[in-house]
Scaffold this motif. Structure first.
Motif, PDB file in Angstrom:
ATOM      1  N   VAL A 159       0.856  -1.180   0.000  1.00  0.00           N
ATOM      2  CA  VAL A 159       0.000   0.000   0.000  1.00  0.00           C
ATOM      3  C   VAL A 159       0.894   1.233   0.000  1.00  0.00           C
ATOM      4  CG1 VAL A 159      -1.778   1.297   1.233  1.00  0.00           C
ATOM      5  CG2 VAL A 159      -1.806  -1.194   1.278  1.00  0.00           C
ATOM      6  N   PHE A 160       0.579   2.175  -0.877  1.00  0.00           N
ATOM      7  CA  PHE A 160       1.335   3.431  -0.858  1.00  0.00           C
ATOM      8  C   PHE A 160       0.380   4.614  -0.971  1.00  0.00           C
ATOM      9  CE2 PHE A 160       1.292   2.274  -5.360  1.00  0.00           C
ATOM     10  CZ  PHE A 160       1.102   3.478  -6.039  1.00  0.00           C
ATOM     11  N   SER A 161       0.877   5.768  -0.570  1.00  0.00           N
ATOM     12  CA  SER A 161       0.082   6.990  -0.544  1.00  0.00           C
ATOM     13  C   SER A 161       0.632   7.995  -1.545  1.00  0.00           C
ATOM     14  CB  SER A 161       0.094   7.600   0.862  1.00  0.00           C
ATOM     15  OG  SER A 161      -0.536   8.866   0.883  1.00  0.00           O
ATOM     16  N   VAL A 162      -0.256   8.607  -2.292  1.00  0.00           N
ATOM     17  CA  VAL A 162       0.102   9.678  -3.229  1.00  0.00           C
ATOM     18  C   VAL A 162      -0.442  10.990  -2.678  1.00  0.00           C
ATOM     19  CG1 VAL A 162      -0.386  10.654  -5.504  1.00  0.00           C
ATOM     20  CG2 VAL A 162       0.227   8.236  -5.277  1.00  0.00           C
ATOM     21  N   GLN A 163       0.429  11.965  -2.501  1.00  0.00           N
ATOM     22  CA  GLN A 163       0.009  13.281  -2.028  1.00  0.00           C
ATOM     23  C   GLN A 163      -0.555  14.059  -3.205  1.00  0.00           C
ATOM     24  OE1 GLN A 163       0.460  13.712   1.337  1.00  0.00           O
ATOM     25  NE2 GLN A 163      -0.878  15.498   1.199  1.00  0.00           N
ATOM     26  N   GLU A 164      -1.829  14.444  -3.138  1.00  0.00           N
ATOM     27  CA  GLU A 164      -2.490  15.074  -4.276  1.00  0.00           C
ATOM     28  C   GLU A 164      -2.614  16.585  -4.125  1.00  0.00           C
ATOM     29  OE1 GLU A 164      -6.108  12.705  -4.926  1.00  0.00           O
ATOM     30  OE2 GLU A 164      -4.875  11.549  -6.331  1.00  0.00           O
ATOM     31  N   THR A 165      -2.760  17.073  -2.894  1.00  0.00           N
ATOM     32  CA  THR A 165      -2.744  18.514  -2.625  1.00  0.00           C
ATOM     33  C   THR A 165      -1.928  18.715  -1.352  1.00  0.00           C
ATOM     34  OG1 THR A 165      -4.686  18.622  -1.163  1.00  0.00           O
ATOM     35  CG2 THR A 165      -5.098  18.662  -3.542  1.00  0.00           C
ATOM     36  N   ASN A 166      -1.954  19.942  -0.847  1.00  0.00           N
ATOM     37  CA  ASN A 166      -1.223  20.207   0.385  1.00  0.00           C
ATOM     38  C   ASN A 166      -1.742  19.392   1.569  1.00  0.00           C
ATOM     39  OD1 ASN A 166      -3.535  21.942  -0.073  1.00  0.00           O
ATOM     40  ND2 ASN A 166      -3.021  22.979   1.826  1.00  0.00           N
ATOM     41  N   ILE A 167      -3.018  18.987   1.537  1.00  0.00           N
ATOM     42  CA  ILE A 167      -3.548  18.193   2.657  1.00  0.00           C
ATOM     43  C   ILE A 167      -4.097  16.834   2.228  1.00  0.00           C
ATOM     44  CG2 ILE A 167      -4.067  20.215   4.074  1.00  0.00           C
ATOM     45  CD1 ILE A 167      -7.004  19.911   3.311  1.00  0.00           C
ATOM     46  N   ASP A 168      -4.565  16.702   1.000  1.00  0.00           N
ATOM     47  CA  ASP A 168      -5.254  15.483   0.575  1.00  0.00           C
ATOM     48  C   ASP A 168      -4.298  14.457  -0.032  1.00  0.00           C
ATOM     49  OD1 ASP A 168      -7.738  16.480   1.360  1.00  0.00           O
ATOM     50  OD2 ASP A 168      -8.029  17.487  -0.558  1.00  0.00           O
ATOM     51  N   ASN A 169      -4.614  13.187   0.208  1.00  0.00           N
ATOM     52  CA  ASN A 169      -3.839  12.100  -0.375  1.00  0.00           C
ATOM     53  C   ASN A 169      -4.779  11.000  -0.850  1.00  0.00           C
ATOM     54  OD1 ASN A 169      -4.376  11.403   2.479  1.00  0.00           O
ATOM     55  ND2 ASN A 169      -3.171   9.565   2.032  1.00  0.00           N
ATOM     56  N   ALA A 170      -4.247  10.098  -1.640  1.00  0.00           N
ATOM     57  CA  ALA A 170      -5.001   8.924  -2.085  1.00  0.00           C
ATOM     58  C   ALA A 170      -4.150   7.685  -1.854  1.00  0.00           C
ATOM     59  CB  ALA A 170      -5.372   9.045  -3.556  1.00  0.00           C
ATOM     60  N   LEU A 171      -4.810   6.559  -1.602  1.00  0.00           N
ATOM     61  CA  LEU A 171      -4.123   5.301  -1.339  1.00  0.00           C
ATOM     62  C   LEU A 171      -4.193   4.388  -2.556  1.00  0.00           C
ATOM     63  CD1 LEU A 171      -5.466   4.620   2.269  1.00  0.00           C
ATOM     64  CD2 LEU A 171      -3.319   5.724   1.623  1.00  0.00           C
ATOM     65  N   TYR A 172      -3.098   3.680  -2.791  1.00  0.00           N
ATOM     66  CA  TYR A 172      -2.999   2.762  -3.932  1.00  0.00           C
ATOM     67  C   TYR A 172      -2.497   1.411  -3.447  1.00  0.00           C
ATOM     68  CZ  TYR A 172      -3.473   6.611  -7.282  1.00  0.00           C
ATOM     69  OH  TYR A 172      -3.942   7.675  -8.015  1.00  0.00           O
ATOM     70  N   LEU A 173      -2.867   0.373  -4.198  1.00  0.00           N
ATOM     71  CA  LEU A 173      -2.411  -0.989  -3.920  1.00  0.00           C
ATOM     72  C   LEU A 173      -1.556  -1.459  -5.087  1.00  0.00           C
ATOM     73  CD1 LEU A 173      -2.661  -3.272  -1.836  1.00  0.00           C
ATOM     74  CD2 LEU A 173      -4.613  -4.145  -3.139  1.00  0.00           C
ATOM     75  N   LEU A 174      -0.338  -1.865  -4.787  1.00  0.00           N
ATOM     76  CA  LEU A 174       0.620  -2.279  -5.815  1.00  0.00           C
ATOM     77  C   LEU A 174       0.889  -3.773  -5.725  1.00  0.00           C
ATOM     78  CD1 LEU A 174       2.880  -1.595  -7.975  1.00  0.00           C
ATOM     79  CD2 LEU A 174       4.432  -1.408  -6.009  1.00  0.00           C
ATOM     80  N   ASP A 175       0.761  -4.460  -6.867  1.00  0.00           N
ATOM     81  CA  ASP A 175       1.160  -5.856  -6.982  1.00  0.00           C
ATOM     82  C   ASP A 175       2.651  -5.877  -7.324  1.00  0.00           C
ATOM     83  OD1 ASP A 175       1.821  -8.431  -8.273  1.00  0.00           O
ATOM     84  OD2 ASP A 175      -0.318  -8.854  -8.025  1.00  0.00           O
ATOM     85  N   VAL A 176       3.476  -6.396  -6.424  1.00  0.00           N
ATOM     86  CA  VAL A 176       4.929  -6.333  -6.603  1.00  0.00           C
ATOM     87  C   VAL A 176       5.379  -7.146  -7.815  1.00  0.00           C
ATOM     88  CG1 VAL A 176       7.162  -6.852  -5.526  1.00  0.00           C
ATOM     89  CG2 VAL A 176       5.295  -5.932  -4.139  1.00  0.00           C
ATOM     90  N   GLN A 177       4.712  -8.253  -8.112  1.00  0.00           N
ATOM     91  CA  GLN A 177       5.132  -9.104  -9.225  1.00  0.00           C
ATOM     92  C   GLN A 177       4.756  -8.504 -10.574  1.00  0.00           C
ATOM     93  OE1 GLN A 177       3.290 -12.859  -8.061  1.00  0.00           O
ATOM     94  NE2 GLN A 177       5.238 -13.595  -7.206  1.00  0.00           N
ATOM     95  N   THR A 178       3.525  -8.040 -10.713  1.00  0.00           N
ATOM     96  CA  THR A 178       3.094  -7.474 -11.997  1.00  0.00           C
ATOM     97  C   THR A 178       3.472  -6.007 -12.144  1.00  0.00           C
ATOM     98  OG1 THR A 178       0.919  -6.792 -11.168  1.00  0.00           O
ATOM     99  CG2 THR A 178       1.129  -9.047 -11.996  1.00  0.00           C
ATOM    100  N   LYS A 179       3.798  -5.369 -11.015  1.00  0.00           N
ATOM    101  CA  LYS A 179       4.138  -3.939 -10.972  1.00  0.00           C
ATOM    102  C   LYS A 179       2.981  -3.059 -11.422  1.00  0.00           C
ATOM    103  CE  LYS A 179       9.079  -4.848 -11.610  1.00  0.00           C
ATOM    104  NZ  LYS A 179      10.301  -4.527 -12.360  1.00  0.00           N
ATOM    105  N   LYS A 180       1.773  -3.534 -11.202  1.00  0.00           N
ATOM    106  CA  LYS A 180       0.576  -2.770 -11.517  1.00  0.00           C
ATOM    107  C   LYS A 180      -0.016  -2.212 -10.224  1.00  0.00           C
ATOM    108  CE  LYS A 180       0.668  -3.863 -15.909  1.00  0.00           C
ATOM    109  NZ  LYS A 180       0.976  -2.843 -16.955  1.00  0.00           N
ATOM    110  N   ALA A 181      -0.416  -0.954 -10.291  1.00  0.00           N
ATOM    111  CA  ALA A 181      -0.993  -0.297  -9.120  1.00  0.00           C
ATOM    112  C   ALA A 181      -2.416   0.137  -9.421  1.00  0.00           C
ATOM    113  CB  ALA A 181      -0.159   0.906  -8.703  1.00  0.00           C
ATOM    114  N   SER A 182      -3.269   0.070  -8.422  1.00  0.00           N
ATOM    115  CA  SER A 182      -4.652   0.512  -8.581  1.00  0.00           C
ATOM    116  C   SER A 182      -5.044   1.391  -7.389  1.00  0.00           C
ATOM    117  CB  SER A 182      -5.606  -0.681  -8.677  1.00  0.00           C
ATOM    118  OG  SER A 182      -5.506  -1.494  -7.523  1.00  0.00           O
TER     119      SER A 182
END
Length: 595
Positions: A159-182
């Motif tokens: 699980v990783f977090s992307v900072q989208e604004t100064n306060i807001d973020n979104a969470l993503y799930l990454l498959d380490v083998q396929t290297k695809k994130a959603s």
């Protein structure tokens, strides 16, 4: 003496070593932040690295540790592997020009994940590294700032977090083998998603978010559903930190109640929670379970710089474990502030902490402005506040509009073209204080760090007649030059708060303290770190050069071995000693005798 207040130490970033009832923490006891453990005999130093430790994390089995160390405060930390004795056995990253953000150990303890901007200054990509071999593999590329949070129990997803604004973020799930994130379905609207704790089944977990409310609440989520199940929401306050017990039957959480922490316990089977009575006054951080029956955390308060405590559920009892922050020399002099409010120019109620000692009238005042701007002054130990209060000053620390801790609406009240409304809050605070019998309205000083430094400069230039002296620490003197010279990845996030170079340059020119510095008619003391990667040192240099050319009273001190924060003990002492002497010299002369 001011040194008595500055040399007090603290324990922070506490962690429990997995599989052991053993505490580790960071402290500056040795002069810079290093890793320590607490033994029956007292604190034991684990690392003696040449620069400060920024963060650390123990392996799942508790026999190895990752530490992050930067260089002279530049925040470009590199990661190192320690063995069970605290010895560095491997330098895992050797790229001193780049940032590295650690994201956790894999469940089997063989790999770690971190993000870095090695590819491009504005791009933070995710990397998985084999600890034994040191082999690094890029697993996801991202054009922006992303930070890994942790591995799923299966060890195949992150699980990783992307900072989208100064306060807001979104969470993503990454498959380490396929290297695809959603992107997680719950991140469908702008919001904050923090303090994520996953359940052992790997299907989801718990987190705090303001997706559905103005303040942060506790919710349950699953990785494949957009729905959030509300567990606890407390109107008006943010739930901050949550920890799930190992048996997943209880959730302990802290609530930020106007800068003061409360502790609560939620029963998963009973779906009820209760606030823990008798919580010591202050700020709780690093909350963790020692066992299913005992919690541990660090506690900071205005009279306690920072120590480790426990709470035992069955006994309903708190116990202080460490005494690192205790100082017999000053402990009887320390002041607990009052929490007050004032009404600003538009009727907004603005809270502030009020430090005062004794019953004197006509006291000089120092107003302290926090940085961020999305930060919050809290009920923590501030050595200069305490020293000045004991020297006959009143110290006032407000949370003006734009501060965190009071909901999304409040934090956005100073965005972009509303920027100067928060500066007006400071002016109305000064006016409100001047009407109080205890205050000498002709002896009000102002100080602030980072964005708080901008607030100081803006107050001195836009309301010049209210102040008697000012201190600017790593402050912004012009938003245009700041945005042009700060890191590319930081610029994008800061523009969401301050406005953009493309659309708001005229507004930046209108409000820039640099453009109005001729209006500063009181002494100004300026500090900056040469290696500051957030607010470039040029922000201080251009302002001071401009003022000196006109013969104004300004003094600049640059720390060659510091960045945005003043981390080294000797520099911390130098800066705060100068600040205290500065205010004593320029404000205390107007201080009348006590009744």
């Amino acid at each position: 003496m001011i040194l008595d207040y500055l040399q007090v130490q603290s324990a922070y970033q506490m962690k429990v070593v997995p599989g052991q009832k053993k505490w580790t923490f960071l402290s500056k006891i040795s002069g810079s932040a290093q890793l320590w453990s607490w033994e029956e005999s007292g604190p034991v130093q684990i690392t003696s690295l040449p620069d400060r430790v920024v963060e650390y994390d123990h392996s799942p089995c508790g026999t190895k540790t990752i530490v992050g160390m930067d260089c002279k405060g530049d925040e470009r930390q590199q990661l190192y592997l320690l063995n069970g004795r605290g010895e560095v056995v491997a330098s895992l990253t050797s790229s001193p020009d780049h940032f590295h953000y650690f994201g956790g150990w894999s469940p089997n303890g063989e790999k770690i994940v971190w993000s870095s901007n090695r590819r491009h200054p504005r791009c933070f990509d995710l990397f998985v590294q084999d600890v034994a071999s040191g082999v690094i593999e890029e697993v996801f590329a991202y054009d922006g700032r992303c930070v890994p949070i942790g591995w799923l129990p299966d060890g195949k997803q992150i699980v990783f977090s992307v900072q989208e604004t100064n306060i807001d973020n979104a969470l993503y799930l990454l498959d380490v083998q396929t290297k695809k994130a959603s992107r997680l379905p719950i991140c469908s609207v702008p919001a904050r998603f923090q303090s994520l704790k996953m359940t052992a089944d790997g299907n989801g977990g718990y987190l705090v978010t303001d997706r559905a409310e103005d303040t942060m609440g506790l919710y349950r989520f699953t990785f494949d559903s957009p729905e959030l199940e509300r567990i606890v929401h407390i109107p008006g306050w943010d739930i901050e930190e949550i920890v799930l017990s190992k048996d997943e039957q209880q959730i302990a959480f802290t609530t930020n109640e106007g800068g003061i922490s409360s502790l609560s316990l939620y029963s998963v089977p009973e779906r009820t929670y209760e606030k823990v009575e008798g919580t010591p006054f202050g700020v709780i951080q690093s909350l963790a379970w020692l066992s299913d029956e005992q919690l541990t955390f660090t506690l900071k308060s205005p009279t306690m710089p920072g120590d480790i405590w426990t709470y035992t559920l069955a006994a309903k009892a708190y116990e202080q474990i460490t005494t690192i922050g205790r100082s017999e020399v000053i402990e009887q002099t320390l002041v607990t502030p009052e929490l007050k409010t004032f009404r600003s120019f538009d009727g907004l109620e603005v809270p502030y902490f009020f430090y005062s000692k004794g019953q004197a009238r006509n006291k000089p005042v120092v107003i302290h402005v926090h940085g961020g701007p999305e930060s919050q002054i809290r009920a923590e130990y501030h050595p200069v506040f305490q020293y000045l209060a004991n020297q006959g000053f009143i110290v006032v620390a407000p949370n003006v509009r734009g501060s965190m801790g009071y909901g999304r609406t409040y934090v956005q009240l100073d965005d972009k073209r509303k920027r100067m409304d928060s500066v007006a809050d400071l002016a109305w605070l000064a006016k409100d204080l001047s009407n109080q019998e205890e205050v000498n309205g002709h002896a009000i000083g102002i100080m602030g760090r980072s964005y708080g430094g901008f607030m100081v400069l803006a107050a001195l230039t836009h309301y010049p007649d209210l102040w008697a002296a000012g201190v600017d620490i790593v402050g912004i003197s012009h938003f245009r030059t700041f945005l042009e010279n700060t890191g590319e990845w930081r610029r994008k996030l800061r523009e969401a708060e301050y406005g953009s170079l493309a659309e708001d340059s005229e507004f930046f020119e209108e409000i820039a303290p640099l453009n109005h510095s001729a209006r500063i008619n009181v002494p100004l003391l300026v500090f900056h770190g040469r290696n500051d990667t957030r607010v470039p040192v040029s922000e201080a240099e251009q302002l001071v050069a401009d003022m000196k050319e006109r013969g104004q009273l300004v003094d600049l001190h640059i720390f060659e071995d510091e960045g945005h924060m003043t981390e080294k003990l000797e520099n911390h002492i130098t800066m705060n000693h100068k600040i205290s002497e500065f205010f004593l010299h320029h404000l205390a002369n107007s201080h009348s005798e006590e009744e």
